[in-house]
Design an enzyme around this catalytic site. Structure first.
Site, PDB file in Angstrom:
ATOM      1  N   ASN A 155       0.873  -1.174   0.000  1.00  0.00           N
ATOM      2  CA  ASN A 155       0.000   0.000   0.000  1.00  0.00           C
ATOM      3  C   ASN A 155       0.909   1.223   0.000  1.00  0.00           C
ATOM      4  OD1 ASN A 155      -1.821   2.031   0.473  1.00  0.00           O
ATOM      5  ND2 ASN A 155      -2.309   1.416   2.580  1.00  0.00           N
ATOM      6  N   LYS A 162       0.168   4.297  -0.427  1.00  0.00           N
ATOM      7  CA  LYS A 162      -0.434   5.534   0.103  1.00  0.00           C
ATOM      8  C   LYS A 162      -0.102   6.703  -0.840  1.00  0.00           C
ATOM      9  CE  LYS A 162      -0.150   3.370   4.573  1.00  0.00           C
ATOM     10  NZ  LYS A 162      -0.083   3.482   6.015  1.00  0.00           N
ATOM     11  N   HIS A 206      -9.613   1.600   4.435  1.00  0.00           N
ATOM     12  CA  HIS A 206      -8.368   1.756   5.189  1.00  0.00           C
ATOM     13  C   HIS A 206      -8.590   2.738   6.338  1.00  0.00           C
ATOM     14  CE1 HIS A 206      -4.272   2.834   6.240  1.00  0.00           C
ATOM     15  NE2 HIS A 206      -3.917   1.707   5.658  1.00  0.00           N
ATOM     16  N   GLU A 233      -6.897   5.084   7.482  1.00  0.00           N
ATOM     17  CA  GLU A 233      -6.600   6.490   7.184  1.00  0.00           C
ATOM     18  C   GLU A 233      -7.775   7.154   6.471  1.00  0.00           C
ATOM     19  OE1 GLU A 233      -2.844   5.815   5.253  1.00  0.00           O
ATOM     20  OE2 GLU A 233      -1.988   5.244   7.193  1.00  0.00           O
ATOM     21  N   GLU A 280      -5.856  -4.631  10.396  1.00  0.00           N
ATOM     22  CA  GLU A 280      -4.821  -3.627  10.616  1.00  0.00           C
ATOM     23  C   GLU A 280      -5.096  -2.859  11.905  1.00  0.00           C
ATOM     24  OE1 GLU A 280      -2.659  -2.593   6.739  1.00  0.00           O
ATOM     25  OE2 GLU A 280      -4.305  -1.184   6.989  1.00  0.00           O
ATOM     26  N   GLY A 324       2.274   2.311  10.658  1.00  0.00           N
ATOM     27  CA  GLY A 324       3.271   3.364  10.496  1.00  0.00           C
ATOM     28  C   GLY A 324       3.973   3.752  11.785  1.00  0.00           C
ATOM     29  N   SER A 379       3.046  -2.170  10.293  1.00  0.00           N
ATOM     30  CA  SER A 379       4.483  -2.303  10.528  1.00  0.00           C
ATOM     31  C   SER A 379       5.006  -3.715  10.242  1.00  0.00           C
ATOM     32  CB  SER A 379       4.853  -1.871  11.952  1.00  0.00           C
ATOM     33  OG  SER A 379       4.483  -0.519  12.159  1.00  0.00           O
TER      34      SER A 379
END
Ligand code: PGA
Length: 256
Positions: free
Chosen positions: A13, A15, A99, A101, A171, A177, A217
């Site tokens: 991904n 991003k 996702h 985010e 996730e 991250g 991660s």
């Protein structure tokens, strides 16, 4: 992983990273390291504008290109948005939906995620559906309930045959991250719970065939241990998918 019943899928991904030049450089760097990876499918989800370039750059490799989002309507006055059909038309084969985010920064609801999944499946895209709890939710002890709710809301209205094109990515938000990976046991436990939830909805056959990824991660060092969990069938990889050596190492870990 359980290769007897389901595919392992390693997905990057990207991003909002890498322009077209960087995409081509990445392709040149990783292609010689990809090997045959016959035990798993490999996907790279890239920013919309770079999908055609990425498809071209990887046309001779066993690697599919995906998008990171789409709209749920099939046309209309939605300035700045992109339909699932447009993605498919320029060569995307997968799309990441829901996702954290997007849920966090763009207020994407479970209801919208469900509509997006249906729109994507309708045009033949495979969907990578993300679910995951925040640190606060984990500390409150509601992880299992929350994940079950997200899974049910996301899959509402999908029939058994649609489920063949759905991947679920677990996730935990606190691991994305941050360099803080869930332990293999923590991740394996929640992935098992996702499979249990899907079994209650669709029965054993569909649940057994479902690919469930871990994301947060994941890197070249911890991939093998995470993938050794029976209910973790791959990874959704952010930061480490930007580095050709690391992404290749994760793919290699899925092929051992
Ligand atoms: P990360 O991102 O690997 O950088 O934690 C994962 C993701 O957001 O999909």
């Amino acid at each position: 992983m359980n290769l007897k019943y389901r595919k392992t899928v390693i997905a990057g991904n990207w991003k909002m990273n890498n322009n077209l030049t960087a995409t081509k450089e990445f392709a040149d760097a990783i292609k010689p390291k990809l090997g045959r990876h016959k035990w798993c499918d490999v996907v790279l989800c890239v920013p919309y504008v770079n999908i055609p370039g990425a498809v071209k750059a990887f046309k001779d490799a066993h690697l599919a290109i995906g998008a990171e989002n789409c709209h749920y309507e099939d046309h209309g006055a939605f300035t700045g948005e992109v339909t699932a059909d447009m993605l498919r038309d320029v060569g995307a084969r997968y799309v990441i939906l829901g996702h954290s985010e997007r849920r966090q920064y763009y207020n994407e609801t479970d209801f919208a995620v469900n509509k997006k999944i249906k729109a994507a499946l309708n045009v033949g895209l495979k969907t990578i559906v993300c679910v995951g709890e925040s640190l606060e939710q984990r500390e409150y002890g509601v992880t299992e309930e929350l994940i079950a709710y997200q899974v049910k809301a996301a899959l509402t209205g999908l029939d058994d045959s649609a489920m063949r094109h759905v991947i679920i990515a677990y996730e935990p938000i606190w691991a994305i991250g941050t360099g803080k990976t869930a332990t293999a046991e923590q991740a394996g436990e929640v992935c098992a719970h996702i499979r249990f939830t899907v079994r209650k909805m669709y029965g054993a056959r569909v649940a057994r065939a479902l690919t469930i990824q871990y994301g947060g991660s994941m890197n070249a060092k911890n991939a093998a241990e995470l993938l050794a969990q029976p209910d973790i069938d791959g990874g959704l990889i952010g930061g480490a998918s930007l580095k050709p050596d690391d992404f290749a190492a994760i793919i290699a870990a899925a092929n051992q």
